[in-house]
Motif scaffolding. Sequence first.
Motif, PDB file in Angstrom:
ATOM      1  N   GLY A  12     -17.001  24.801 -24.673  1.00  0.00           N
ATOM      2  CA  GLY A  12     -16.369  23.866 -23.735  1.00  0.00           C
ATOM      3  C   GLY A  12     -17.356  22.848 -23.182  1.00  0.00           C
ATOM      4  N   ASP A  13     -16.805  21.831 -22.508  1.00  0.00           N
ATOM      5  CA  ASP A  13     -17.605  20.790 -21.849  1.00  0.00           C
ATOM      6  C   ASP A  13     -18.509  20.023 -22.814  1.00  0.00           C
ATOM      7  OD1 ASP A  13     -16.479  21.617 -19.441  1.00  0.00           O
ATOM      8  OD2 ASP A  13     -18.071  23.079 -19.096  1.00  0.00           O
ATOM      9  N   GLU A  14     -18.062  19.856 -24.040  1.00  0.00           N
ATOM     10  CA  GLU A  14     -18.865  19.137 -25.035  1.00  0.00           C
ATOM     11  C   GLU A  14     -18.764  17.630 -24.853  1.00  0.00           C
ATOM     12  OE1 GLU A  14     -16.411  21.258 -25.770  1.00  0.00           O
ATOM     13  OE2 GLU A  14     -17.180  22.928 -26.959  1.00  0.00           O
ATOM     14  N   ALA A  15     -17.998  17.184 -23.848  1.00  0.00           N
ATOM     15  CA  ALA A  15     -17.710  15.772 -23.601  1.00  0.00           C
ATOM     16  C   ALA A  15     -16.574  15.289 -24.510  1.00  0.00           C
ATOM     17  CB  ALA A  15     -18.941  14.877 -23.728  1.00  0.00           C
ATOM     18  N   LYS A  16     -15.597  16.167 -24.685  1.00  0.00           N
ATOM     19  CA  LYS A  16     -14.404  15.823 -25.470  1.00  0.00           C
ATOM     20  C   LYS A  16     -13.666  14.644 -24.845  1.00  0.00           C
ATOM     21  CE  LYS A  16     -12.971  20.005 -24.653  1.00  0.00           C
ATOM     22  NZ  LYS A  16     -14.190  20.589 -24.066  1.00  0.00           N
ATOM     23  N   GLY A  17     -13.623  14.657 -23.484  1.00  0.00           N
ATOM     24  CA  GLY A  17     -12.893  13.602 -22.771  1.00  0.00           C
ATOM     25  C   GLY A  17     -13.383  12.225 -23.156  1.00  0.00           C
ATOM     26  N   ALA A  39      -9.368  23.221 -17.637  1.00  0.00           N
ATOM     27  CA  ALA A  39     -10.095  22.140 -18.301  1.00  0.00           C
ATOM     28  C   ALA A  39     -10.560  21.113 -17.268  1.00  0.00           C
ATOM     29  CB  ALA A  39      -9.187  21.458 -19.321  1.00  0.00           C
ATOM     30  N   GLY A  40     -11.711  20.533 -17.520  1.00  0.00           N
ATOM     31  CA  GLY A  40     -12.190  19.444 -16.671  1.00  0.00           C
ATOM     32  C   GLY A  40     -12.845  18.411 -17.566  1.00  0.00           C
ATOM     33  N   HIS A  41     -12.170  17.275 -17.766  1.00  0.00           N
ATOM     34  CA  HIS A  41     -12.679  16.256 -18.675  1.00  0.00           C
ATOM     35  C   HIS A  41     -13.067  15.020 -17.862  1.00  0.00           C
ATOM     36  CE1 HIS A  41     -10.029  18.263 -21.987  1.00  0.00           C
ATOM     37  NE2 HIS A  41     -10.927  19.069 -21.492  1.00  0.00           N
ATOM     38  N   SER A 417     -23.702  10.014 -28.828  1.00  0.00           N
ATOM     39  CA  SER A 417     -23.464   9.516 -27.471  1.00  0.00           C
ATOM     40  C   SER A 417     -24.752   9.651 -26.673  1.00  0.00           C
ATOM     41  CB  SER A 417     -22.327  10.322 -26.838  1.00  0.00           C
ATOM     42  OG  SER A 417     -22.200   9.986 -25.474  1.00  0.00           O
ATOM     43  N   VAL A 418     -25.081   8.580 -25.931  1.00  0.00           N
ATOM     44  CA  VAL A 418     -26.369   8.550 -25.221  1.00  0.00           C
ATOM     45  C   VAL A 418     -26.196   8.345 -23.716  1.00  0.00           C
ATOM     46  CG1 VAL A 418     -27.729   7.848 -27.228  1.00  0.00           C
ATOM     47  CG2 VAL A 418     -26.609   6.087 -25.828  1.00  0.00           C
ATOM     48  N   GLY A 419     -24.991   8.587 -23.232  1.00  0.00           N
ATOM     49  CA  GLY A 419     -24.728   8.457 -21.793  1.00  0.00           C
ATOM     50  C   GLY A 419     -23.238   8.606 -21.563  1.00  0.00           C
ATOM     51  N   PRO A 420     -22.839   8.812 -20.300  1.00  0.00           N
ATOM     52  CA  PRO A 420     -21.418   9.074 -20.036  1.00  0.00           C
ATOM     53  C   PRO A 420     -20.496   7.872 -20.223  1.00  0.00           C
ATOM     54  CG  PRO A 420     -22.734   9.240 -18.006  1.00  0.00           C
ATOM     55  CD  PRO A 420     -23.696   9.018 -19.122  1.00  0.00           C
ATOM     56  N   ASP A 421     -20.998   6.663 -20.105  1.00  0.00           N
ATOM     57  CA  ASP A 421     -20.112   5.498 -20.147  1.00  0.00           C
ATOM     58  C   ASP A 421     -19.573   5.238 -21.551  1.00  0.00           C
ATOM     59  OD1 ASP A 421     -19.406   3.222 -18.077  1.00  0.00           O
ATOM     60  OD2 ASP A 421     -19.546   2.305 -20.068  1.00  0.00           O
TER      61      ASP A 421
HETATM   62  P1  GDP Z   1     -15.266  17.960 -21.622  1.00  0.00           P
HETATM   63  O1  GDP Z   1     -14.673  19.048 -20.794  1.00  0.00           O
HETATM   64  O2  GDP Z   1     -15.559  18.388 -23.004  1.00  0.00           O
HETATM   65  O3  GDP Z   1     -14.467  16.687 -21.610  1.00  0.00           O
HETATM   66  O4  GDP Z   1     -16.674  17.622 -20.968  1.00  0.00           O
HETATM   67  P2  GDP Z   1     -17.009  17.502 -19.386  1.00  0.00           P
HETATM   68  O5  GDP Z   1     -16.427  16.251 -18.881  1.00  0.00           O
HETATM   69  O6  GDP Z   1     -16.684  18.768 -18.674  1.00  0.00           O
HETATM   70  O7  GDP Z   1     -18.587  17.454 -19.430  1.00  0.00           O
HETATM   71  C1  GDP Z   1     -19.286  16.438 -20.095  1.00  0.00           C
HETATM   72  C2  GDP Z   1     -20.137  15.678 -19.064  1.00  0.00           C
HETATM   73  O8  GDP Z   1     -21.098  14.896 -19.726  1.00  0.00           O
HETATM   74  C3  GDP Z   1     -19.321  14.705 -18.207  1.00  0.00           C
HETATM   75  O9  GDP Z   1     -19.879  14.674 -16.919  1.00  0.00           O
HETATM   76  C4  GDP Z   1     -19.536  13.367 -18.917  1.00  0.00           C
HETATM   77  O10 GDP Z   1     -19.414  12.250 -18.049  1.00  0.00           O
HETATM   78  C5  GDP Z   1     -20.956  13.514 -19.391  1.00  0.00           C
HETATM   79  N1  GDP Z   1     -21.308  12.813 -20.637  1.00  0.00           N
HETATM   80  C6  GDP Z   1     -20.508  12.520 -21.686  1.00  0.00           C
HETATM   81  N2  GDP Z   1     -21.251  12.006 -22.704  1.00  0.00           N
HETATM   82  C7  GDP Z   1     -22.521  11.970 -22.264  1.00  0.00           C
HETATM   83  C8  GDP Z   1     -23.763  11.582 -22.853  1.00  0.00           C
HETATM   84  O11 GDP Z   1     -23.837  11.185 -24.001  1.00  0.00           O
HETATM   85  N3  GDP Z   1     -24.876  11.680 -22.069  1.00  0.00           N
HETATM   86  C9  GDP Z   1     -24.846  12.151 -20.797  1.00  0.00           C
HETATM   87  N4  GDP Z   1     -25.986  12.207 -20.127  1.00  0.00           N
HETATM   88  N5  GDP Z   1     -23.686  12.560 -20.213  1.00  0.00           N
HETATM   89  C10 GDP Z   1     -22.554  12.478 -20.944  1.00  0.00           C
END
Ligand code: GDP
Length: 429
Positions: A12-17, A39-41, A417-421
Amino acid sequence: MASTCVVGLQWGDEAKGKIVDLLCEEHDAVVRYQGGANAGHTIVVGGVTFKLSLVPTGVLRPGIVAVIGNGVVVHPPALLKEVETLSAQGVDIGDRLLISDRAHLIMPYHLIEERLTEESTSAADRLGTTRRGIGPCYRDKVGRVHGVRVGDWFDADRFREHIGRIVAYKNRLLNAVLPDYEPLDAAAVADEYLAYAERLRPMVVDTTAWLHDAIDRGVRLLFEGAQGTLLDVDHGSYPYVTSSNSSGAGIAPGSGVPAREIQRSVGVIKAYTTRVGGGPFPTEQDNEIGERIRRVGREYGTVTGRPRRCGWFDAVATRYAARVSGSTELAVMLLDVLSGIDPIRVAVAYEDRSGRKIDRFPSRLADWERCRPVYETLPGWTEDVSKARSVDDLPAAALDYVRFLSKQIGVPASIASVGPDRTQTIQLM
Ligand code: GDP
Ligand code: IMO
Ligand code: MG
């Protein structure tokens, strides 16, 4: 004919969102097929953070229809609160949210039952659930007698009778095991839920029929997995899993759309591993490395705020997960978090209790928890990669690392992916 799914390949929390949000550009409807408010995306758009739990991520994009499929377990107060929060953030959901009449409802006694199970288990054996009532609701669904479906709302008299019978049973049971138990008032529970029904009913449809029609009309569907393949109740690290089929295997039962409709399956992986809650974690780094990953990656649960356990990438577990979920491509997330860690390790095999090297994910927990990871060591990089937008902007070691993961898993990597945006994304193919 262009359906896609996005499924996590870890815990989980792989940044699926983030990936679902990006792929919305090429799709018309987003479908959740399992899980619930566990779930928390998190999605970041131009500096604004959106947190989605029960509402499919697609709702952030104007025009996209968001479908809560039959396999989801719905807690109405959580859903209404989420819709309100999104509206306050300027997301106009309007008539774009559809809820399956076959989806099951999370009821107040489910939350009590979950607390009871978790608190009566020793800290070492506790599953460490999100306490959103997920397990008890799915238990009642497969048990049949006490299941409550969204569609049951449509006949208020029968609904009241059904709730009356269930609450009487639950009260007897909970009273026997909880010394301070305050019996639930069946009429009050039914009234509360019928009031939610008033507000949610316009969104309730037979989503299975809607999806079948959509396929006939050429609507491009995007299936959004919650949790991850290794939390799947059948294929994951049982019993330290969630109570649904959170791998790609859950799509057909949880939506009514057969697997053959899905051509593209994006497996989402973190460049390392995290896990929230209990259970073995062979590559866990309960040391400065793990702490650094947690700090830089802001690895705290979106739903519960719990610190996530962090460790090296586990290619044995992820290779298996990619096979189970049928991944056709990989999105490698949070690559930026590894900047400055040198060297980087990846578990490429396990050593079992007799010292034998194995590269298959064990089916039995007792075998798996005795496995020790066999690491391959790779050079790290020091550069900040968060501003990289193309392959050419990445340091060679970072690109080599992504290629190494892809080779280990046996699936091509299409996105890094290199950041959340939204913009902090690199197309690799
Ligand atoms: P999900 O449940 O799979 O959607 O993932 P979460 O949202 O729970 O956790 C992923 C976190 O990583 C979130 O806070 C995103 O904003 C953040 N994120 C997504 N992609 C990246 C990335 O490439 N780099 C960093 N530093 N943060 C990221
Ligand atoms: P997303 O969709 C990470 C974990 C819990 C616990 C186990 C069972 O954001 O990736 P449950 O409440 O489902 O019965 O808890 O599963 N878990 C998650 N871990 N991400 C999630 O969702 C999770 N949903 C449940 O921490 O270990
Ligand atoms: Mg999450």
